[in-house]
Design an enzyme around this catalytic site. Sequence first.
Site, PDB file in Angstrom:
ATOM      1  CG  LEU A 167     -67.256  -0.817  58.088  1.00  0.00           C
ATOM      2  CD1 LEU A 167     -68.084  -1.351  58.122  1.00  0.00           C
ATOM      3  CD2 LEU A 167     -66.505  -1.820  57.785  1.00  0.00           C
ATOM      4  CG  ASP A 168     -65.280   1.867  50.500  1.00  0.00           C
ATOM      5  OD1 ASP A 168     -66.759   2.899  49.634  1.00  0.00           O
ATOM      6  OD2 ASP A 168     -64.464   2.354  49.877  1.00  0.00           O
ATOM      7  CE  LYS A 169     -70.043  -2.387  46.892  1.00  0.00           C
ATOM      8  NZ  LYS A 169     -69.503  -3.154  46.179  1.00  0.00           N
TER       9      LYS A 169
END
Length: 763
Positions: free
Chosen positions: A307-309
């Site tokens: 997951l990208d933040k």
Amino acid sequence: MRLLYSQNSLVFALGCLALAAGGVAWLVGRAPLAQWLWLAGTLPALLSVVVDTVRTLRRRDLGIDVLAVIAMAGALALDQALTAVIIAVMFASGRALEGFARLRAQREMTALINRAPRTAQRMDGGSVETVPLDAVAAGDRLLVRAGDVVPVDGLIDSASVVLDESALTGESVPVTRRQHETVCSGVVNAGPPFEMRASTTAADSTYAGIVRLVASAQASRAPAARMADRYAAWFVPLSLALAGIAWAASGDPVRALAVLVVATPCPLILAVPVAIVSAMSSCARRGILMKNAGALEHLARAKTLILDKTGTLTTGQSELVSVRSEAGNTPEQLLTLAASLDQYSGHVIGQAIVGAARRRGLAPLPASDVQEQGGAGMSGVVQGQRVLVGALDYVLDGLSGTPAWPENFLRGVAEEGGSAVFVAVDGALAGALHLADPLRVEAPRALRRLRRDGLERVVMLTGDHHQIAEAVGTALDVDDVFAEQTPANKLTVVTAEQQRQITAMVGDGINDAPALAAADVGIAMGARGATASAESADVVLLVDRLDRLADARHMAGHGLRIAGQSVAVGMGLSLVAMVAAALGWLTPVQGAVLQELIDVAVILNALRALALKPERGTRARLSQEQWQQLEQEHEALLPMLDRLASVADRLPDSGNQAAMDDVRALYRELTETLLPHEQADARQLYPKMADMLDGDDPLATLSRTHQELFALCRRLGGVLASVPEAADAPTESVAELRRLLFGLATLWRLHFAQERELFQSLV
């Protein structure tokens, strides 16, 4: 798809007509004519399946349709014209039924395309004209009539509007949007006509992008074809071997023909594509667009999630976290002054401050002599006061003396992540605002659901520095955190994770596009996300909520299980029928009819995937209106939480009378406003929530937090009562008061966050 369905229906109709006409001819004693009619009915189906088989063989695959060719050709060679035409009818009916089922399964996605607007109502002065959608430009004023689909993305000019967003979100309850809020193309005006201002052209709007993605999804080749080819590698030789054994053992080629008939056309090539497309349609109904059928299979089997933040685990937008106000100013006054200047700015931080003020019921005031220094801040006059808003250096420039608290405030903001905005009034530093990109309310719950659904590893990627990244990673209990990542670094991480197991990647920005394209299944967050990420991804969540990913995986897994059940049952029945035919218990005609019944059964079972729904742990739901009311109640109470921390920060060790008066005033407000709110929740709201949840006492944790809050408030009142109102407080009492105030502020924010997560899970 419709053309193929029409062709198969025509072949089926010709076969039925020939079968019926031949039957009549045979009954009246015209056997030769009946044979010719049955032959004529067989040839269209035989020609169709031969063409498909040749295409399959050109790809060097052993298609399962080869059995149909052998069965029909064998029946004709053995002068079994009636058997041949029955096989043709049954085969064509199976294909037509499959086509109908797939069209039915794609109905949700097709509806998205068919409802795309073609024109818009453009306002020119006092008149309204109907113009082609392509003629709409950014900045045009548009009228959206009752029942119309919003043609392009834009900003609402009317005071409030009621929108049906079900086509994008899957939520059937209309929602209310206010003036200046963004409205996406594709939603329906469910209320009176309203005015809006276009922010994009039609081609660049949200709905146009969705239509392109849907078209891509419908054109994709299902993984069912690959699955069928894999099974064909052993099923076709097995069928031919069993037919050969039956022929050799009995000396009767008709028995071999009967074996091949019941092996044709095989439920495998019917059930899997129907189940897969049905599951895709169920996902589309929930605002989850699978661009290709292979994405559904990979998503269901993925074991690692990256997951990208920013914009994925967080909202991607700055929000007000807290307000620090100095003596003589309340948090409400400070926020109002800041918003009064920032309403004249287009900066995202300024707009976040204005939005926070309005959500708390604070109206920005008119300002004069407003000046903006790019990247630094703004100045102006509000109600006769000279106000500066911006970075610390900008606000302090020209002020006499610098207090110690700003450095501590900046240090805390740096540790927690976000940005600090300082406010000066008439030459004195009045306070500061902490803004940050907060975690999505649903993020922790979504990750817990994904792990419960079989996900083994969660990895977070971000361009932020390590301190902020570790704080977010710890809060969400992810397995690994990679900070300060460039697009190339993200691609490297995805490639490395793929070496271990099937990997899914979720992102929303342009810099996520390479990693999304490289992952086994790339998932783009939100229809409003960057075009590059949406085009690179295999799955697009049209609703900007992470819990839809948990919905998608849950439904994808169930769709695959339904497909597997259909294959197992269908092929198992076919194998039993093949053995029966080999033993002479079934004639070719009986085998064809039995095989058709098996095909119908497995297709009907596969269509169960159309009714797939997300996993739900509650019996009832909150409406959007109820959720918004609860949110507004919390927003109205946040300034009091800001005052708890501000008063504690300003409390001197000497405990002078003025400081103690501030504490006493705050305590009265707590007992008159905040505590009654929590008591009303405990008596009225929580019992209703408990009825919606499973378990003996599902709100026990929140109730326990209430007890702690009430105990701290009682302790605060006891300390205040021990200090005479006309005297300074002793040092030990000041330390206890400071501890209690900070404790109340922290615990109450945590309690509000817990309630928000619970309430949103019920929406």
